[in-house]
Design an enzyme around this catalytic site. Sequence first.
Site, PDB file in Angstrom:
ATOM      1  N   ALA A  81       0.814  -1.342   0.054  1.00 66.85           N
ATOM      2  CA  ALA A  81      -0.016   0.080   0.083  1.00 66.85           C
ATOM      3  C   ALA A  81       0.693   1.057  -0.099  1.00 66.85           C
ATOM      4  O   ALA A  81       2.045   1.126   0.360  1.00 66.85           O
ATOM      5  CB  ALA A  81      -0.959   0.059   1.262  1.00 66.85           C
ATOM      6  N   LYS A  82       0.396   2.342  -0.439  1.00 65.13           N
ATOM      7  CA  LYS A  82       1.115   3.673  -0.144  1.00 65.13           C
ATOM      8  C   LYS A  82       0.122   4.802  -0.006  1.00 65.13           C
ATOM      9  O   LYS A  82      -0.962   4.680  -0.636  1.00 65.13           O
ATOM     10  CB  LYS A  82       2.007   3.789  -1.432  1.00 65.13           C
ATOM     11  CG  LYS A  82       2.901   4.670  -1.239  1.00 65.13           C
ATOM     12  CD  LYS A  82       4.361   3.983  -0.608  1.00 65.13           C
ATOM     13  CE  LYS A  82       5.447   5.138  -0.786  1.00 65.13           C
ATOM     14  NZ  LYS A  82       6.607   4.275  -0.165  1.00 65.13           N
ATOM     15  N   GLY A  83       0.670   6.006   0.449  1.00 64.93           N
ATOM     16  CA  GLY A  83      -0.298   7.019   0.589  1.00 64.93           C
ATOM     17  C   GLY A  83       0.555   8.275   0.130  1.00 64.93           C
ATOM     18  O   GLY A  83       1.635   8.460  -0.095  1.00 64.93           O
TER      19      GLY A  83
END
Length: 423
Positions: free
Chosen positions: A112-114
């Site tokens: 995941a990444k934000g």
Amino acid sequence: MSTLSYVSDAPDSPWQTYLSQVDRVVPYLGPLAKWAETLKRCKRALIVDIPIEMDDGSVAHFEGFRVQHNMSRGPGKGGVRYHPQVTLEEVMALSAWMSIKNAAVNLPYGGAKGGIRVDPKQLSIKELERMTRRYTSEIGIIIGPQQDIPAPDVNTNAQIMAWMMDTYSMNVGATATGVVTGKPIHLGGSLGRVKATGRGVFVTGREAARRINLDLQGARIAVQGFGNVGSSAAELFHGAGARIVAAQDHTGSILNAKGLDLATLMPHVRETGGVGGFKGADTMDDEAFWDVDCEILIPAALESQITAARARRLKAKLVLEGANGPTLPAADDILAERGILVVPDVICNAGGVTVSYFEWVQDFSSFFWTEDEINLRLDKIMVGALKKIWDTADRHQITLRTATFAVACERILMARQERGLYP
Ligand code: NAD
């Protein structure tokens, strides 16, 4: 090319680079290739509006993202980036590379990444806190210690992780230290986390050098990016007898063929913000950095730094990718043709997420390890992961990058297959 309606077809975009890396690995997946399309899509992408009141009373809106690429092997894991050029497509690629990286070192995580599209240097500390808290609340519907665990990335740090942990905890009504990693030590952070990525670069570099009979004693190293990753790796290689002959960052490029004196360079960087103006070295033109005589090159700054033209000029025998995505696909092919060994980002810089995993485990058990224990376990995991990748590369006669993707994609798709499709 992507079949998704919401991504562009720009050839050098990080998402297209990622897709071409997946295409290269499909021939090595055997019957699991049937599931490969899974890797070319993100499970979930959340776009949020972040309105905050500025110190002058006006209201500003920021664009925020959290993308969960694949969660077949466990909860999502990946950092949060604050940068004015962040886009959904970039965050998608970074989340996908996290899926590969986590599987390559066999951590029980998906990817995941934000990110928030903002220049954090333009905000006051209170504005930064308000933006971080509102962003955390907005993505709170998909993050959690068992769902998706953010961490620091470019322009985010332990303080921002503390605000994220506090906001999430307030919303759920209980202290939830395991919702983020990279926290301050006294809030459930882990010893060794700050330097873990640089340590992983050193461990994988030491192993790769041993396998190609490159003696670290006296080896000449050039480092691009003298921040967290670059400087930590440089210190460890220096300790192993290597000479850091060149360094480059956003303040300039410096050269000392006898080896830079890190004991004076490190305080200079801390005090002035960069390597530029360091008295113990000559200044050189930024582009000349790519022609420096050295055995090892460590790109530890930005994406897309090793272009095809630069790949033709490099003198190094070994490239250690501390940064994410520093080498363009065309440059990768040139380096392979020239016999220059590349330890790819998806294994080389995995030390940070590995110690983040240790932090998460320690938070769950509320029992904290010593720094020596952490460094020893990190060393063991990185050495084991690189060995499996090296064996795979030898078996199929492929690059370490394709081998890392082969090992990781097989693990992800095996989990996909065994879980089966719901409903
Ligand atoms: P940092 O902000 O501490 O350091 C970045 C360095 O890059 C600085 O020295 C900066 O001066 C330099 N830089 C910026 N623009 C430059 C330019 N135009 N030319 C040359 N140098 C330039 O960041 P970091 O945490 O060390 O991260 C560096 C890279 O490593 C990033 O690609 C990041 O995604 C990757 N990475 C970091 C971690 C981590 O745990 N910190 C983990 C995995 C990957």
